[in-house]
Design a protein around this motif. Structure first.
Motif, PDB file in Angstrom:
ATOM      1  N   ARG A 171      56.046 -15.942  30.599  1.00 29.76           N
ATOM      2  CA  ARG A 171      55.714 -14.694  31.271  1.00 29.76           C
ATOM      3  C   ARG A 171      54.608 -14.865  32.304  1.00 29.76           C
ATOM      4  N   TYR A 172      53.513 -15.482  31.916  1.00 31.13           N
ATOM      5  CA  TYR A 172      52.374 -15.582  32.819  1.00 31.13           C
ATOM      6  C   TYR A 172      52.608 -16.592  33.936  1.00 31.13           C
ATOM      7  N   LEU A 173      53.301 -17.688  33.637  1.00 31.92           N
ATOM      8  CA  LEU A 173      53.623 -18.631  34.712  1.00 31.92           C
ATOM      9  C   LEU A 173      54.463 -17.950  35.783  1.00 31.92           C
ATOM     10  N   THR A 174      55.440 -17.161  35.342  1.00 24.87           N
ATOM     11  CA  THR A 174      56.350 -16.517  36.293  1.00 24.87           C
ATOM     12  C   THR A 174      55.671 -15.373  37.039  1.00 24.87           C
ATOM     13  N   GLU A 175      54.894 -14.559  36.325  1.00 26.09           N
ATOM     14  CA  GLU A 175      54.293 -13.390  36.961  1.00 26.09           C
ATOM     15  C   GLU A 175      53.142 -13.748  37.894  1.00 26.09           C
ATOM     16  N   ARG A 176      52.376 -14.778  37.569  1.00 27.20           N
ATOM     17  CA  ARG A 176      51.170 -15.067  38.335  1.00 27.20           C
ATOM     18  C   ARG A 176      51.396 -16.027  39.496  1.00 27.20           C
ATOM     19  N   THR A 225      67.781 -24.373  31.763  1.00 27.17           N
ATOM     20  CA  THR A 225      66.599 -25.162  32.094  1.00 27.17           C
ATOM     21  C   THR A 225      65.397 -24.216  32.118  1.00 27.17           C
ATOM     22  N   TYR A 226      64.209 -24.785  32.046  1.00 23.77           N
ATOM     23  CA  TYR A 226      63.023 -23.931  32.088  1.00 23.77           C
ATOM     24  C   TYR A 226      62.936 -23.224  33.440  1.00 23.77           C
ATOM     25  N   ARG A 227      63.386 -23.902  34.492  1.00 21.40           N
ATOM     26  CA  ARG A 227      63.409 -23.279  35.817  1.00 21.40           C
ATOM     27  C   ARG A 227      64.315 -22.049  35.815  1.00 21.40           C
ATOM     28  N   GLN A 228      65.487 -22.184  35.214  1.00 23.94           N
ATOM     29  CA  GLN A 228      66.401 -21.044  35.130  1.00 23.94           C
ATOM     30  C   GLN A 228      65.786 -19.909  34.318  1.00 23.94           C
ATOM     31  N   TYR A 233      63.694 -14.599  34.086  1.00 20.92           N
ATOM     32  CA  TYR A 233      62.605 -13.692  33.688  1.00 20.92           C
ATOM     33  C   TYR A 233      62.188 -12.827  34.873  1.00 20.92           C
ATOM     34  N   ALA A 234      62.009 -13.458  36.025  1.00 23.99           N
ATOM     35  CA  ALA A 234      61.597 -12.711  37.218  1.00 23.99           C
ATOM     36  C   ALA A 234      62.595 -11.607  37.538  1.00 23.99           C
ATOM     37  N   ALA A 235      63.883 -11.912  37.412  1.00 22.70           N
ATOM     38  CA  ALA A 235      64.914 -10.908  37.710  1.00 22.70           C
ATOM     39  C   ALA A 235      64.844  -9.744  36.720  1.00 22.70           C
ATOM     40  N   VAL A 236      64.703 -10.040  35.432  1.00 21.28           N
ATOM     41  CA  VAL A 236      64.635  -8.983  34.424  1.00 21.28           C
ATOM     42  C   VAL A 236      63.382  -8.137  34.607  1.00 21.28           C
ATOM     43  N   ALA A 237      62.269  -8.787  34.965  1.00 18.35           N
ATOM     44  CA  ALA A 237      60.994  -8.078  35.120  1.00 18.35           C
ATOM     45  C   ALA A 237      60.875  -7.365  36.458  1.00 18.35           C
ATOM     46  N   ARG A 242      61.192 -16.273  42.575  1.00 18.70           N
ATOM     47  CA  ARG A 242      60.125 -17.277  42.577  1.00 18.70           C
ATOM     48  C   ARG A 242      60.580 -18.564  43.250  1.00 18.70           C
ATOM     49  N   VAL A 243      59.635 -19.235  43.921  1.00 19.06           N
ATOM     50  CA  VAL A 243      59.884 -20.540  44.541  1.00 19.06           C
ATOM     51  C   VAL A 243      59.266 -21.595  43.634  1.00 19.06           C
ATOM     52  N   ILE A 244      60.087 -22.490  43.109  1.00 17.57           N
ATOM     53  CA  ILE A 244      59.640 -23.482  42.129  1.00 17.57           C
ATOM     54  C   ILE A 244      59.841 -24.869  42.696  1.00 17.57           C
ATOM     55  N   LEU A 245      58.738 -25.628  42.798  1.00 12.23           N
ATOM     56  CA  LEU A 245      58.770 -26.963  43.386  1.00 12.23           C
ATOM     57  C   LEU A 245      58.323 -27.978  42.347  1.00 12.23           C
TER      58      LEU A 245
END
Length: 508
Positions: A171-176, A225-228, A233-237, A242-245
């Motif tokens: 949650r916090y990784l995705t939201e922040r 995957t954790y990326r997925q 999560y971002a879509a549901v919230a 999110r851009v993940i590198l």
């Protein structure tokens, strides 16, 4: 959650009832008609749970054979839900010793079944290549399965539920972080499972046939995957995409510190979570389904699990959190209350103020302290202290609160834990920050002989060694600012809230 009530009334022992899963399992077992006994090192920490008057609580520790024997007396099913989350030296030996004691005492007591929640280990990976925590989980499972008592071991990977460490990390990784540079493990495939499905499997395991003695994989319907998971999560919230590198240079140790900086989950807890993501953890069977009571139920999908968890967070209905269990290495000594205590130096900072508000108005401010409301003095000083604690491997100031308005004994509160609470009168917090000693913060509401509301506050510190003495004298010059300001602002906030709400204005 639906249960088959045709075979109920088993006597169940739950270890780890102060933890995240154990605290949720007890009411589910009670709802299924079972009788529940809890083994806890500090029984008072279960006192304020809604189910406390329906369960028996006994004091003891899984590393103490005598207390385990007493707890297992007359028990049909024993739930073993304890493990060491510490990365410190010797945790594997502690896990091993505790499991052996529990297994032996369960066999002697004639327990009919042991149920254990473990971690899902990757298929085909030699045990010596697993992370220390997964390796220890596998060893504990073996000890219980070899105990001579029929055992059910449920192996789960990422548990998704309000307040779980895995969910809070996600949650916090995705939201922040709308744009994030991430470790390579974001491409690892895992099979997350909703906490409601974990609880259903745990409850159902109590009534397995007596000839069953094995492990079961426990997962949800999707492999991601954790990326997925972060993108979903971002879509549901309702967050922007999110851009993940991913980068390959972050080791598990560095990853855990990265997680610790971004999320409320400290590095000591984040490390076993990130280490478990080095290998693919996917279920290879779903045999547990045939043993669960009631009609077959489809496992909860990832999006639904996230949606349910977010709803509970937003409605402030998080019953347990990852921080419900004590932090590894945190002090657990109670406050020395004997006036003649001879345990060494006990330094204190004492404040008392008259408050132009009713005791009820003042108590609402006291019980609402911490989390989003802060600590009512010098926010920068509290923030710096939290960051220093994080850098030292502690929990820091960002654990927040389980409930925005109410506290109960055992709740974590930023880098404190509620040691005692007397509603309307007293709140005592014990420090879980890294300190060269033990510390408490106590806030009390009282009335004087004229019927006026009084606020009393004291901070106590029991130093350990020369370093503890040096720490106290180095910070004591700032107490007038930090603790003095805290007392004044709590009194001012209570008076202000009373002025806005005439029903709670004191009568003099």
């Amino acid at each position: 959650m639906e249960h088959d009530d045709t075979r109920v009334g088993l006597r169940c022992l739950v270890t780890g009832a102060t933890g995240y899963i154990g605290g949720r399992l007890v009411p589910e077992l009670l709802s299924a008609g079972h009788r529940v006994r809890c083994l806890a090192r500090s029984p008072d920490r279960l006192r304020d749970h809604p189910w406390a008057d329906r369960a028996e609580v006994v004091a003891g520790d899984v590393t103490d054979a005598a207390s385990v024997a007493r707890a297992l007396d007359g028990v049909d099913v024993a739930y073993y839900l304890v493990h060491a989350m510490s990365s410190g030296k010797g945790f594997e030996e502690t896990d091993r010793t505790a499991a052996r004691i529990f297994a032996e005492q369960a066999r002697i007591a004639g327990v009919r079944r042991i149920v254990h929640l473990s971690g899902l280990t990757p298929a085909g990976v030699p045990e010596d290549e697993l992370s220390p925590h997964l390796r220890s989980r596998a060893e504990v499972a073996r000890i219980l399965l070899d105990s001579g008592v029929p055992a059910t071991v449920l192996r789960a990977a990422v548990v998704i539920g309000s307040g779980s460490a895995s969910f809070e990390m996600l949650r916090y990784l995705t939201e922040r972080l709308p744009v994030m540079v991430t470790p390579s493990w974001v491409h690892t495939r895992v099979q997350p499972v909703a906490v409601r499905d974990v609880l259903r499997a745990l409850v159902g395991s109590a009534q397995m046939p007596p000839d069953v003695n094995r492990s079961y994989d426990l997962g949800g319907p999707e492999v991601l995957t954790y990326r997925q998971m972060m993108l979903r999560y971002a879509a549901v919230a309702g967050l922007p995409r999110r851009v993940i590198l991913p980068v390959p240079v972050l080791t598990p140790g560095l990853s855990s510190h990265w997680v610790g900086l971004v999320t409320p989950v400290p590095a000591s807890i984040a490390r076993p979570l990130t280490e478990s993501l080095r290998h693919e953890v996917v279920c290879h069977e779903n045999d547990i389904a045939r043993h669960l009571p009631g009609p077959p139920a489809a496992p909860t999908g990832f999006d639904d699990a996230v949606r349910l968890a977010l709803r509970r967070v937003r409605e402030a209905r998080v019953t347990t959190r990852w921080s419900s269990a004590s932090v590894p290495g945190a002090p657990s000594d109670p406050l020395p209350t004997d006036p003649g205590w001879a345990g060494g130096s006990l330094y204190g900072d004492h404040r008392e103020l008259r408050v132009d508000a009713s005791p009820e108005a003042l108590w609402r401010v006291v019980e609402g302290i911490g989390g989003e409301n802060g600590w009512y003095s010098f926010p920068l000083a509290w923030a710096v202290r939290g960051w220093l604690d994080r850098l030292a491997g502690g929990v820091g100031l960002r654990r927040g609160r389980r409930d925005a308005a109410r506290l109960r004994v055992g709740d974590s509160l930023d880098f404190w834990r509620v040691e005692a609470i007397e509603p309307g009168r007293l709140l005592r917090l014990r420090a879980e920050m890294r300190l060269p000693g033990l510390a408490w913060l106590e806030m009390a509401v009282a009335t004087d002989e004229d019927g006026r509301t009084r606020y009393r506050q004291r901070a106590l510190f029991h130093p350990h060694g020369l370093l503890g003495q040096a720490y106290w004298w180095s910070v004591s010059p700032f107490h007038a600012i930090v603790f003095g300001g805290m007392a004044r602002n709590i009194a001012r906030t209570a008076a202000s809230s009373a002025a806005r709400d005439p029903e709670h204005t004191p009568v003099h």
